[in-house]
Design a protein around this motif. Structure first.
Motif, PDB file in Angstrom:
ATOM      1  N   PRO A 101       0.768  -0.988  -0.042  1.00  0.00           N
ATOM      2  CA  PRO A 101      -0.048  -0.089  -0.132  1.00  0.00           C
ATOM      3  C   PRO A 101       0.986   1.265  -0.272  1.00  0.00           C
ATOM      4  CG  PRO A 101      -1.015  -1.423   1.633  1.00  0.00           C
ATOM      5  CD  PRO A 101       0.723  -2.130   0.850  1.00  0.00           C
ATOM      6  N   ASP A 102       0.344   2.206  -0.615  1.00  0.00           N
ATOM      7  CA  ASP A 102       1.124   3.697  -0.859  1.00  0.00           C
ATOM      8  C   ASP A 102       1.191   4.070   0.545  1.00  0.00           C
ATOM      9  OD1 ASP A 102       1.260   3.203  -3.489  1.00  0.00           O
ATOM     10  OD2 ASP A 102      -0.464   4.393  -4.064  1.00  0.00           O
ATOM     11  N   THR A 103       0.396   4.003   1.561  1.00  0.00           N
ATOM     12  CA  THR A 103       0.203   4.257   2.808  1.00  0.00           C
ATOM     13  C   THR A 103       1.364   3.788   3.710  1.00  0.00           C
ATOM     14  OG1 THR A 103      -1.626   2.814   3.286  1.00  0.00           O
ATOM     15  CG2 THR A 103      -2.043   4.925   2.854  1.00  0.00           C
ATOM     16  N   VAL A 104       2.023   2.836   3.304  1.00  0.00           N
ATOM     17  CA  VAL A 104       3.064   2.097   4.241  1.00  0.00           C
ATOM     18  C   VAL A 104       4.314   2.255   3.582  1.00  0.00           C
ATOM     19  CG1 VAL A 104       3.752  -0.273   4.954  1.00  0.00           C
ATOM     20  CG2 VAL A 104       1.252   0.437   4.598  1.00  0.00           C
ATOM     21  N   ALA A 105       5.413   2.355   4.425  1.00  0.00           N
ATOM     22  CA  ALA A 105       6.753   2.082   3.989  1.00  0.00           C
ATOM     23  C   ALA A 105       7.316   0.996   4.085  1.00  0.00           C
ATOM     24  CB  ALA A 105       7.426   3.486   4.956  1.00  0.00           C
TER      25      ALA A 105
END
Length: 250
Positions: free
Chosen positions: A79-83
Protein backbone atom coordinates in the motif's frame (compact mmCIF):
# COMPACT_ATOMS: atom_id res chain seq x y z
CA UNK A 1 -16.73 -6.30 2.52
CA UNK A 2 -19.88 -7.30 4.36
CA UNK A 3 -18.28 -8.99 7.31
CA UNK A 4 -14.88 -8.87 8.90
CA UNK A 5 -13.75 -9.93 12.33
CA UNK A 6 -14.36 -6.94 14.58
CA UNK A 7 -13.52 -8.81 17.72
CA UNK A 8 -11.57 -8.25 20.89
CA UNK A 9 -9.58 -11.31 21.86
CA UNK A 10 -7.46 -11.95 24.92
CA UNK A 11 -4.21 -13.69 24.11
CA UNK A 12 -2.75 -16.21 26.52
CA UNK A 13 -2.11 -15.32 30.16
CA UNK A 14 -2.35 -11.55 30.31
CA UNK A 15 0.65 -11.45 32.62
CA UNK A 16 2.84 -12.93 29.86
CA UNK A 17 1.46 -11.21 26.79
CA UNK A 18 -0.13 -8.10 28.31
CA UNK A 19 0.85 -6.09 25.27
CA UNK A 20 -1.14 -8.16 22.79
CA UNK A 21 -4.71 -7.93 21.66
CA UNK A 22 -6.88 -8.09 18.59
CA UNK A 23 -9.26 -5.21 18.06
CA UNK A 24 -10.30 -2.95 15.27
CA UNK A 25 -9.82 0.83 15.40
CA UNK A 26 -12.82 2.39 17.10
CA UNK A 27 -13.43 -0.51 19.49
CA UNK A 28 -14.01 1.20 22.87
CA UNK A 29 -11.94 0.14 25.85
CA UNK A 30 -14.08 -0.52 28.92
CA UNK A 31 -13.10 -0.22 32.56
CA UNK A 32 -12.86 -4.00 32.80
CA UNK A 33 -10.74 -4.34 29.67
CA UNK A 34 -7.34 -5.46 30.98
CA UNK A 35 -6.20 -7.19 27.81
CA UNK A 36 -3.42 -4.67 27.28
CA UNK A 37 -1.70 -1.87 29.11
CA UNK A 38 -1.08 0.27 26.04
CA UNK A 39 -2.96 -1.24 23.07
CA UNK A 40 -5.66 1.42 23.33
CA UNK A 41 -7.89 2.86 20.65
CA UNK A 42 -5.29 5.55 20.05
CA UNK A 43 -2.61 2.91 19.52
CA UNK A 44 -4.69 0.87 17.11
CA UNK A 45 -5.74 3.96 15.20
CA UNK A 46 -2.13 4.33 14.08
CA UNK A 47 -2.93 1.47 11.72
CA UNK A 48 -6.38 2.57 10.56
CA UNK A 49 -5.37 2.99 6.92
CA UNK A 50 -3.42 -0.25 6.67
CA UNK A 51 -6.27 -2.15 8.35
CA UNK A 52 -8.66 -0.72 5.77
CA UNK A 53 -6.20 -1.85 3.10
CA UNK A 54 -6.15 -5.30 4.70
CA UNK A 55 -9.92 -5.62 4.47
CA UNK A 56 -9.86 -4.46 0.85
CA UNK A 57 -7.05 -6.88 -0.03
CA UNK A 58 -8.89 -9.82 1.54
CA UNK A 59 -12.03 -8.87 -0.37
CA UNK A 60 -10.14 -8.74 -3.66
CA UNK A 61 -8.23 -11.91 -2.91
CA UNK A 62 -11.42 -13.87 -2.38
CA UNK A 63 -12.92 -12.85 -5.71
CA UNK A 64 -13.34 -15.83 -8.02
CA UNK A 65 -11.43 -14.22 -10.90
CA UNK A 66 -8.49 -13.10 -8.77
CA UNK A 67 -5.94 -15.54 -10.22
CA UNK A 68 -6.87 -14.67 -13.79
CA UNK A 69 -6.60 -10.96 -13.08
CA UNK A 70 -3.25 -11.48 -11.34
CA UNK A 71 -1.94 -13.45 -14.31
CA UNK A 72 -3.02 -10.54 -16.50
CA UNK A 73 -0.85 -8.17 -14.49
CA UNK A 74 -3.35 -6.77 -11.98
CA UNK A 75 -1.12 -7.15 -8.94
CA UNK A 76 -1.64 -5.93 -5.38
CA UNK A 77 1.44 -4.01 -4.34
CA UNK A 78 2.52 -2.74 -0.94
CA UNK A 79 0.00 0.00 0.00
CA UNK A 80 1.07 3.56 -0.74
CA UNK A 81 0.29 4.43 2.87
CA UNK A 82 3.00 2.03 4.06
CA UNK A 83 6.77 2.44 3.96
CA UNK A 84 8.93 -0.62 3.35
CA UNK A 85 11.53 -1.44 5.99
CA UNK A 86 13.90 -2.45 3.20
CA UNK A 87 14.28 -1.41 -0.40
CA UNK A 88 15.48 -4.91 -1.24
CA UNK A 89 13.51 -6.72 -3.91
CA UNK A 90 13.13 -9.70 -1.56
CA UNK A 91 10.63 -7.80 0.60
CA UNK A 92 8.49 -6.94 -2.41
CA UNK A 93 8.78 -10.56 -3.56
CA UNK A 94 7.66 -11.85 -0.17
CA UNK A 95 4.73 -9.42 -0.21
CA UNK A 96 3.59 -10.57 -3.66
CA UNK A 97 3.92 -14.23 -2.71
CA UNK A 98 2.01 -13.58 0.52
CA UNK A 99 -0.87 -12.09 -1.46
CA UNK A 100 -0.93 -15.03 -3.86
CA UNK A 101 -0.64 -17.66 -1.13
CA UNK A 102 -2.66 -16.04 1.67
CA UNK A 103 -5.49 -18.58 1.25
CA UNK A 104 -3.17 -21.57 0.78
CA UNK A 105 -4.05 -24.52 3.01
CA UNK A 106 -7.27 -23.06 4.39
CA UNK A 107 -10.06 -25.61 4.59
CA UNK A 108 -12.67 -22.86 4.51
CA UNK A 109 -11.83 -19.73 2.55
CA UNK A 110 -13.90 -16.84 3.84
CA UNK A 111 -13.45 -13.30 5.11
CA UNK A 112 -13.64 -14.46 8.72
CA UNK A 113 -10.49 -16.54 8.18
CA UNK A 114 -8.41 -13.36 8.39
CA UNK A 115 -7.76 -11.27 11.47
CA UNK A 116 -5.04 -9.22 13.11
CA UNK A 117 -3.13 -8.93 16.36
CA UNK A 118 -1.63 -5.90 18.09
CA UNK A 119 1.40 -6.68 20.24
CA UNK A 120 4.41 -4.66 21.34
CA UNK A 121 7.47 -6.83 20.68
CA UNK A 122 10.18 -4.17 21.11
CA UNK A 123 8.98 -2.54 24.35
CA UNK A 124 8.61 0.96 22.93
CA UNK A 125 4.96 1.20 24.18
CA UNK A 126 3.66 1.17 20.59
CA UNK A 127 2.25 -2.20 19.47
CA UNK A 128 3.26 -3.82 16.22
CA UNK A 129 0.51 -4.94 13.85
CA UNK A 130 0.34 -8.58 12.75
CA UNK A 131 -1.88 -9.80 9.93
CA UNK A 132 -2.84 -13.38 10.83
CA UNK A 133 -5.17 -16.15 9.72
CA UNK A 134 -7.53 -18.14 11.90
CA UNK A 135 -5.16 -21.13 11.68
CA UNK A 136 -2.46 -18.94 13.31
CA UNK A 137 -0.47 -18.45 10.11
CA UNK A 138 1.42 -15.15 10.19
CA UNK A 139 0.99 -13.12 6.99
CA UNK A 140 2.72 -9.79 7.63
CA UNK A 141 4.24 -7.57 10.32
CA UNK A 142 4.03 -3.78 10.52
CA UNK A 143 5.38 -1.25 12.98
CA UNK A 144 4.93 2.48 13.50
CA UNK A 145 8.21 4.40 13.38
CA UNK A 146 9.21 7.93 12.47
CA UNK A 147 5.57 8.96 12.09
CA UNK A 148 4.70 6.31 9.54
CA UNK A 149 3.53 2.72 9.24
CA UNK A 150 6.35 0.44 8.12
CA UNK A 151 6.09 -3.02 6.58
CA UNK A 152 8.68 -5.16 8.35
CA UNK A 153 8.15 -8.50 6.62
CA UNK A 154 5.62 -10.70 4.82
CA UNK A 155 5.32 -14.47 4.81
CA UNK A 156 4.18 -17.34 2.63
CA UNK A 157 4.63 -21.15 2.59
CA UNK A 158 8.26 -21.05 1.42
CA UNK A 159 9.08 -18.21 3.83
CA UNK A 160 7.39 -18.84 7.16
CA UNK A 161 7.54 -16.55 10.14
CA UNK A 162 6.63 -17.00 13.79
CA UNK A 163 6.92 -14.78 16.86
CA UNK A 164 8.03 -16.13 20.23
CA UNK A 165 6.66 -15.06 23.58
CA UNK A 166 9.94 -13.21 24.00
CA UNK A 167 9.19 -11.16 20.91
CA UNK A 168 11.75 -12.73 18.58
CA UNK A 169 10.96 -13.30 14.92
CA UNK A 170 11.93 -16.71 13.55
CA UNK A 171 11.87 -17.17 9.80
CA UNK A 172 12.42 -20.34 7.83
CA UNK A 173 12.90 -20.05 4.10
CA UNK A 174 13.02 -23.05 1.82
CA UNK A 175 14.23 -23.53 -1.73
CA UNK A 176 13.64 -27.26 -1.72
CA UNK A 177 14.38 -30.22 0.49
CA UNK A 178 18.11 -29.48 0.74
CA UNK A 179 18.01 -25.67 0.83
CA UNK A 180 16.73 -24.23 4.11
CA UNK A 181 17.64 -21.06 5.97
CA UNK A 182 16.76 -20.15 9.54
CA UNK A 183 17.07 -16.56 10.77
CA UNK A 184 16.28 -15.25 14.27
CA UNK A 185 15.83 -11.51 14.76
CA UNK A 186 14.60 -9.00 17.29
CA UNK A 187 13.05 -5.60 16.63
CA UNK A 188 14.93 -2.62 18.05
CA UNK A 189 13.21 0.39 19.57
CA UNK A 190 14.04 2.23 16.33
CA UNK A 191 11.98 -0.27 14.35
CA UNK A 192 14.94 -2.08 12.78
CA UNK A 193 15.65 -5.80 12.75
CA UNK A 194 18.68 -7.02 14.69
CA UNK A 195 19.88 -10.49 13.76
CA UNK A 196 20.62 -13.02 16.51
CA UNK A 197 21.40 -16.10 14.47
CA UNK A 198 21.39 -17.39 10.89
CA UNK A 199 22.11 -20.92 9.72
CA UNK A 200 20.90 -23.56 7.32
CA UNK A 201 21.65 -26.06 4.60
CA UNK A 202 22.90 -25.21 1.13
CA UNK A 203 22.53 -28.31 -0.99
CA UNK A 204 25.07 -31.12 -1.04
CA UNK A 205 28.83 -30.88 -0.66
CA UNK A 206 30.51 -31.10 -4.03
CA UNK A 207 31.10 -34.71 -5.01
CA UNK A 208 29.51 -36.00 -1.84
CA UNK A 209 26.09 -37.21 -0.77
CA UNK A 210 26.12 -35.12 2.39
CA UNK A 211 24.39 -31.84 3.05
CA UNK A 212 26.39 -28.64 3.26
CA UNK A 213 25.68 -26.90 6.57
CA UNK A 214 26.51 -23.28 7.28
CA UNK A 215 26.28 -20.57 9.92
CA UNK A 216 26.34 -16.82 9.25
CA UNK A 217 27.96 -14.53 11.82
CA UNK A 218 28.30 -10.78 11.19
CA UNK A 219 27.42 -11.30 7.52
CA UNK A 220 30.19 -13.90 7.09
CA UNK A 221 29.01 -17.37 6.08
CA UNK A 222 31.03 -20.26 7.47
CA UNK A 223 30.73 -23.96 6.62
CA UNK A 224 30.00 -26.01 9.75
CA UNK A 225 29.56 -29.70 10.47
CA UNK A 226 26.33 -31.55 11.21
CA UNK A 227 26.95 -31.42 14.96
CA UNK A 228 27.15 -27.62 14.95
CA UNK A 229 24.02 -27.39 12.82
CA UNK A 230 22.10 -29.69 15.16
CA UNK A 231 23.30 -27.62 18.13
CA UNK A 232 21.99 -24.44 16.52
CA UNK A 233 18.69 -26.09 15.66
CA UNK A 234 18.34 -27.28 19.24
CA UNK A 235 19.21 -23.82 20.55
CA UNK A 236 16.79 -22.14 18.17
CA UNK A 237 13.98 -24.70 17.64
CA UNK A 238 11.54 -23.64 14.94
CA UNK A 239 8.99 -26.41 15.37
CA UNK A 240 8.18 -26.06 19.07
CA UNK A 241 4.63 -24.80 18.61
CA UNK A 242 3.99 -24.05 22.27
CA UNK A 243 6.53 -21.22 22.11
CA UNK A 244 4.92 -19.23 19.33
CA UNK A 245 2.76 -16.22 19.87
CA UNK A 246 1.00 -17.17 16.64
CA UNK A 247 -0.49 -20.28 18.21
CA UNK A 248 -1.94 -18.19 21.00
CA UNK A 249 -4.41 -16.51 18.68
CA UNK A 250 -7.77 -18.14 19.49
Amino acid sequence: MKTFKYVLVLLYCIGILSGCRTAYPGTPQTENDTSATFATQTDSSLYTEVLNEYKAIVSRRLQSDFQQRWNNGEHIGIPDTVAAASSESSLKEHWSNMIIEMTSGLTSIREESFDYVLCDINDDTVPELFWVREDHTLLAIFTYAQDQVVLLDAFWPRYKGVITQEGLLYTRSSGGAVYTNYVIRSLTSEGQWEEYASFGTDGYNEGENELCYYETVENIRTIVDRHRFDTLLEQWPFEHGDRWLNTLVP
